[in-house]
Motif scaffolding. Structure first.
Motif, PDB file in Angstrom:
ATOM      1  N   MET A   1      -4.292 -23.768   6.493  1.00  0.00           N
ATOM      2  CA  MET A   1      -4.248 -22.611   5.628  1.00  0.00           C
ATOM      3  C   MET A   1      -3.800 -21.403   6.450  1.00  0.00           C
ATOM      4  O   MET A   1      -4.265 -21.170   7.550  1.00  0.00           O
ATOM      5  CB  MET A   1      -5.622 -22.348   5.021  1.00  0.00           C
ATOM      6  N   ASN A   2      -2.920 -20.652   5.883  1.00  0.00           N
ATOM      7  CA  ASN A   2      -2.370 -19.479   6.548  1.00  0.00           C
ATOM      8  C   ASN A   2      -3.098 -18.234   6.043  1.00  0.00           C
ATOM      9  O   ASN A   2      -3.166 -17.994   4.845  1.00  0.00           O
ATOM     10  CB  ASN A   2      -0.871 -19.398   6.249  1.00  0.00           C
ATOM     11  N   THR A   3      -3.646 -17.431   6.947  1.00  0.00           N
ATOM     12  CA  THR A   3      -4.398 -16.251   6.508  1.00  0.00           C
ATOM     13  C   THR A   3      -3.499 -15.146   5.987  1.00  0.00           C
ATOM     14  O   THR A   3      -3.948 -14.285   5.231  1.00  0.00           O
ATOM     15  CB  THR A   3      -5.259 -15.695   7.646  1.00  0.00           C
ATOM     16  N   SER A   4      -2.221 -15.153   6.370  1.00  0.00           N
ATOM     17  CA  SER A   4      -1.320 -14.122   5.852  1.00  0.00           C
ATOM     18  C   SER A   4      -1.005 -14.341   4.377  1.00  0.00           C
ATOM     19  O   SER A   4      -0.475 -13.461   3.719  1.00  0.00           O
ATOM     20  CB  SER A   4      -0.022 -14.089   6.655  1.00  0.00           C
ATOM     21  N   MET A   5      -1.351 -15.514   3.867  1.00  0.00           N
ATOM     22  CA  MET A   5      -1.146 -15.805   2.446  1.00  0.00           C
ATOM     23  C   MET A   5      -1.971 -14.848   1.578  1.00  0.00           C
ATOM     24  O   MET A   5      -1.587 -14.513   0.473  1.00  0.00           O
ATOM     25  CB  MET A   5      -1.553 -17.253   2.175  1.00  0.00           C
ATOM     26  N   TYR A   6      -3.114 -14.411   2.088  1.00  0.00           N
ATOM     27  CA  TYR A   6      -4.000 -13.551   1.307  1.00  0.00           C
ATOM     28  C   TYR A   6      -3.766 -12.061   1.563  1.00  0.00           C
ATOM     29  O   TYR A   6      -4.444 -11.233   0.985  1.00  0.00           O
ATOM     30  CB  TYR A   6      -5.450 -13.909   1.596  1.00  0.00           C
ATOM     31  N   ALA A   7      -2.844 -11.719   2.426  1.00  0.00           N
ATOM     32  CA  ALA A   7      -2.536 -10.315   2.697  1.00  0.00           C
ATOM     33  C   ALA A   7      -1.729  -9.733   1.534  1.00  0.00           C
ATOM     34  O   ALA A   7      -1.008 -10.438   0.844  1.00  0.00           O
ATOM     35  CB  ALA A   7      -1.752 -10.186   3.991  1.00  0.00           C
ATOM     36  N   LEU A   8      -1.855  -8.441   1.339  1.00  0.00           N
ATOM     37  CA  LEU A   8      -1.115  -7.772   0.266  1.00  0.00           C
ATOM     38  C   LEU A   8       0.341  -7.572   0.669  1.00  0.00           C
ATOM     39  O   LEU A   8       0.642  -7.270   1.821  1.00  0.00           O
ATOM     40  CB  LEU A   8      -1.744  -6.418  -0.048  1.00  0.00           C
ATOM     41  N   THR A   9       1.233  -7.702  -0.299  1.00  0.00           N
ATOM     42  CA  THR A   9       2.648  -7.434  -0.048  1.00  0.00           C
ATOM     43  C   THR A   9       2.875  -5.921  -0.073  1.00  0.00           C
ATOM     44  O   THR A   9       1.985  -5.148  -0.407  1.00  0.00           O
ATOM     45  CB  THR A   9       3.534  -8.111  -1.094  1.00  0.00           C
ATOM     46  N   ARG A  10       4.098  -5.519   0.251  1.00  0.00           N
ATOM     47  CA  ARG A  10       4.419  -4.071   0.239  1.00  0.00           C
ATOM     48  C   ARG A  10       4.253  -3.475  -1.148  1.00  0.00           C
ATOM     49  O   ARG A  10       3.734  -2.373  -1.290  1.00  0.00           O
ATOM     50  CB  ARG A  10       5.848  -3.863   0.706  1.00  0.00           C
ATOM     51  N   SER A  11       4.743  -4.173  -2.150  1.00  0.00           N
ATOM     52  CA  SER A  11       4.650  -3.618  -3.508  1.00  0.00           C
ATOM     53  C   SER A  11       3.200  -3.560  -3.976  1.00  0.00           C
ATOM     54  O   SER A  11       2.804  -2.613  -4.667  1.00  0.00           O
ATOM     55  CB  SER A  11       5.493  -4.438  -4.479  1.00  0.00           C
ATOM     56  N   GLU A  12       2.391  -4.537  -3.595  1.00  0.00           N
ATOM     57  CA  GLU A  12       0.975  -4.498  -3.972  1.00  0.00           C
ATOM     58  C   GLU A  12       0.250  -3.361  -3.258  1.00  0.00           C
ATOM     59  O   GLU A  12      -0.585  -2.681  -3.857  1.00  0.00           O
ATOM     60  CB  GLU A  12       0.314  -5.841  -3.635  1.00  0.00           C
ATOM     61  N   ARG A  13       0.586  -3.145  -1.991  1.00  0.00           N
ATOM     62  CA  ARG A  13      -0.013  -2.017  -1.265  1.00  0.00           C
ATOM     63  C   ARG A  13       0.419  -0.687  -1.870  1.00  0.00           C
ATOM     64  O   ARG A  13      -0.383   0.252  -1.973  1.00  0.00           O
ATOM     65  CB  ARG A  13       0.379  -2.070   0.206  1.00  0.00           C
ATOM     66  N   ALA A  14       1.676  -0.593  -2.288  1.00  0.00           N
ATOM     67  CA  ALA A  14       2.165   0.654  -2.900  1.00  0.00           C
ATOM     68  C   ALA A  14       1.442   0.923  -4.214  1.00  0.00           C
ATOM     69  O   ALA A  14       1.038   2.061  -4.481  1.00  0.00           O
ATOM     70  CB  ALA A  14       3.672   0.573  -3.123  1.00  0.00           C
ATOM     71  N   CYS A  15       1.271  -0.100  -5.031  1.00  0.00           N
ATOM     72  CA  CYS A  15       0.535   0.075  -6.290  1.00  0.00           C
ATOM     73  C   CYS A  15      -0.902   0.491  -6.019  1.00  0.00           C
ATOM     74  O   CYS A  15      -1.455   1.339  -6.725  1.00  0.00           O
ATOM     75  CB  CYS A  15       0.560  -1.209  -7.110  1.00  0.00           C
ATOM     76  N   LEU A  16      -1.511  -0.099  -5.009  1.00  0.00           N
ATOM     77  CA  LEU A  16      -2.878   0.267  -4.663  1.00  0.00           C
ATOM     78  C   LEU A  16      -2.956   1.706  -4.156  1.00  0.00           C
ATOM     79  O   LEU A  16      -3.897   2.441  -4.485  1.00  0.00           O
ATOM     80  CB  LEU A  16      -3.412  -0.701  -3.608  1.00  0.00           C
ATOM     81  N   GLN A  17      -1.961   2.136  -3.402  1.00  0.00           N
ATOM     82  CA  GLN A  17      -1.934   3.522  -2.935  1.00  0.00           C
ATOM     83  C   GLN A  17      -1.738   4.496  -4.094  1.00  0.00           C
ATOM     84  O   GLN A  17      -2.363   5.558  -4.128  1.00  0.00           O
ATOM     85  CB  GLN A  17      -0.835   3.705  -1.898  1.00  0.00           C
ATOM     86  N   TYR A  18      -0.884   4.138  -5.051  1.00  0.00           N
ATOM     87  CA  TYR A  18      -0.733   4.977  -6.240  1.00  0.00           C
ATOM     88  C   TYR A  18      -2.047   5.057  -7.000  1.00  0.00           C
ATOM     89  O   TYR A  18      -2.430   6.120  -7.501  1.00  0.00           O
ATOM     90  CB  TYR A  18       0.357   4.437  -7.164  1.00  0.00           C
ATOM     91  N   SER A  19      -2.739   3.945  -7.104  1.00  0.00           N
ATOM     92  CA  SER A  19      -4.015   3.934  -7.808  1.00  0.00           C
ATOM     93  C   SER A  19      -5.016   4.876  -7.156  1.00  0.00           C
ATOM     94  O   SER A  19      -5.672   5.672  -7.832  1.00  0.00           O
ATOM     95  CB  SER A  19      -4.561   2.499  -7.833  1.00  0.00           C
ATOM     96  N   ILE A  20      -5.110   4.814  -5.851  1.00  0.00           N
ATOM     97  CA  ILE A  20      -6.041   5.691  -5.133  1.00  0.00           C
ATOM     98  C   ILE A  20      -5.599   7.148  -5.241  1.00  0.00           C
ATOM     99  O   ILE A  20      -6.434   8.043  -5.410  1.00  0.00           O
ATOM    100  CB  ILE A  20      -6.160   5.240  -3.667  1.00  0.00           C
ATOM    101  N   ALA A  21      -4.297   7.387  -5.192  1.00  0.00           N
ATOM    102  CA  ALA A  21      -3.795   8.765  -5.312  1.00  0.00           C
ATOM    103  C   ALA A  21      -4.121   9.353  -6.679  1.00  0.00           C
ATOM    104  O   ALA A  21      -4.527  10.520  -6.780  1.00  0.00           O
ATOM    105  CB  ALA A  21      -2.289   8.792  -5.082  1.00  0.00           C
ATOM    106  N   PHE A  22      -3.962   8.564  -7.746  1.00  0.00           N
ATOM    107  CA  PHE A  22      -4.303   9.062  -9.080  1.00  0.00           C
ATOM    108  C   PHE A  22      -5.803   9.297  -9.220  1.00  0.00           C
ATOM    109  O   PHE A  22      -6.223  10.252  -9.870  1.00  0.00           O
ATOM    110  CB  PHE A  22      -3.819   8.099 -10.163  1.00  0.00           C
ATOM    111  N   LEU A  23      -6.611   8.467  -8.603  1.00  0.00           N
ATOM    112  CA  LEU A  23      -8.057   8.658  -8.664  1.00  0.00           C
ATOM    113  C   LEU A  23      -8.472   9.933  -7.941  1.00  0.00           C
ATOM    114  O   LEU A  23      -9.276  10.722  -8.451  1.00  0.00           O
ATOM    115  CB  LEU A  23      -8.771   7.441  -8.062  1.00  0.00           C
ATOM    116  N   VAL A  24      -7.909  10.168  -6.772  1.00  0.00           N
ATOM    117  CA  VAL A  24      -8.223  11.385  -6.022  1.00  0.00           C
ATOM    118  C   VAL A  24      -7.704  12.617  -6.765  1.00  0.00           C
ATOM    119  O   VAL A  24      -8.383  13.652  -6.822  1.00  0.00           O
ATOM    120  CB  VAL A  24      -7.634  11.299  -4.594  1.00  0.00           C
ATOM    121  N   SER A  25      -6.519  12.505  -7.381  1.00  0.00           N
ATOM    122  CA  SER A  25      -5.979  13.622  -8.163  1.00  0.00           C
ATOM    123  C   SER A  25      -6.877  13.946  -9.349  1.00  0.00           C
ATOM    124  O   SER A  25      -7.108  15.119  -9.663  1.00  0.00           O
ATOM    125  CB  SER A  25      -4.577  13.285  -8.669  1.00  0.00           C
ATOM    126  N   ALA A  26      -7.389  12.909 -10.014  1.00  0.00           N
ATOM    127  CA  ALA A  26      -8.300  13.130 -11.138  1.00  0.00           C
ATOM    128  C   ALA A  26      -9.570  13.815 -10.671  1.00  0.00           C
ATOM    129  O   ALA A  26     -10.093  14.711 -11.349  1.00  0.00           O
ATOM    130  CB  ALA A  26      -8.625  11.805 -11.825  1.00  0.00           C
TER     131      ALA A  26
END
Length: 87
Positions: A1-26
């Motif tokens: 089993m490869n542990t990098s399989m469970y790491a987030l991709t760039r697009s998933e990290r970007a979506c997560l960063q947008y989510s946190i940014a909107f939460l902090v903005s709210a």
């Protein structure tokens, strides 16, 4: 089993960063608007200025977070299905 399989991709990290940014903005908008609106007399205008933008930013936060979770779940399940592993 490869542990990098469970790491987030760039697009998933970007979506997560947008989510946190909107939460902090709210949070910031809610705090600032709460102080500004306390002196206003009009009840409906107070509701519109205080709650609607916070609800919009919170729903955007939830949408980006669910998009990240769904993309991650689809990617992990499709990899394990290709390798013949049960979920």
């Amino acid at each position: 089993m490869n542990t990098s399989m469970y790491a987030l991709t760039r697009s998933e990290r970007a979506c997560l960063q947008y989510s946190i940014a909107f939460l902090v903005s709210a949070l910031f908008y809610g705090l600032i608007a709460g102080r500004v609106v306390t002196g206003m007399e009009h009840q409906r205008l107070t509701l519109v200025m205080l709650y609607f933008p916070v609800l919009l930013l919170t729903s955007l936060c939830a949408g980006f977070f669910l998009t990240t979770a769904a993309a991650y779940a689809i990617r992990v399940s499709s990899r394990s299905a290709r390798k013949g592993h049960p979920l």
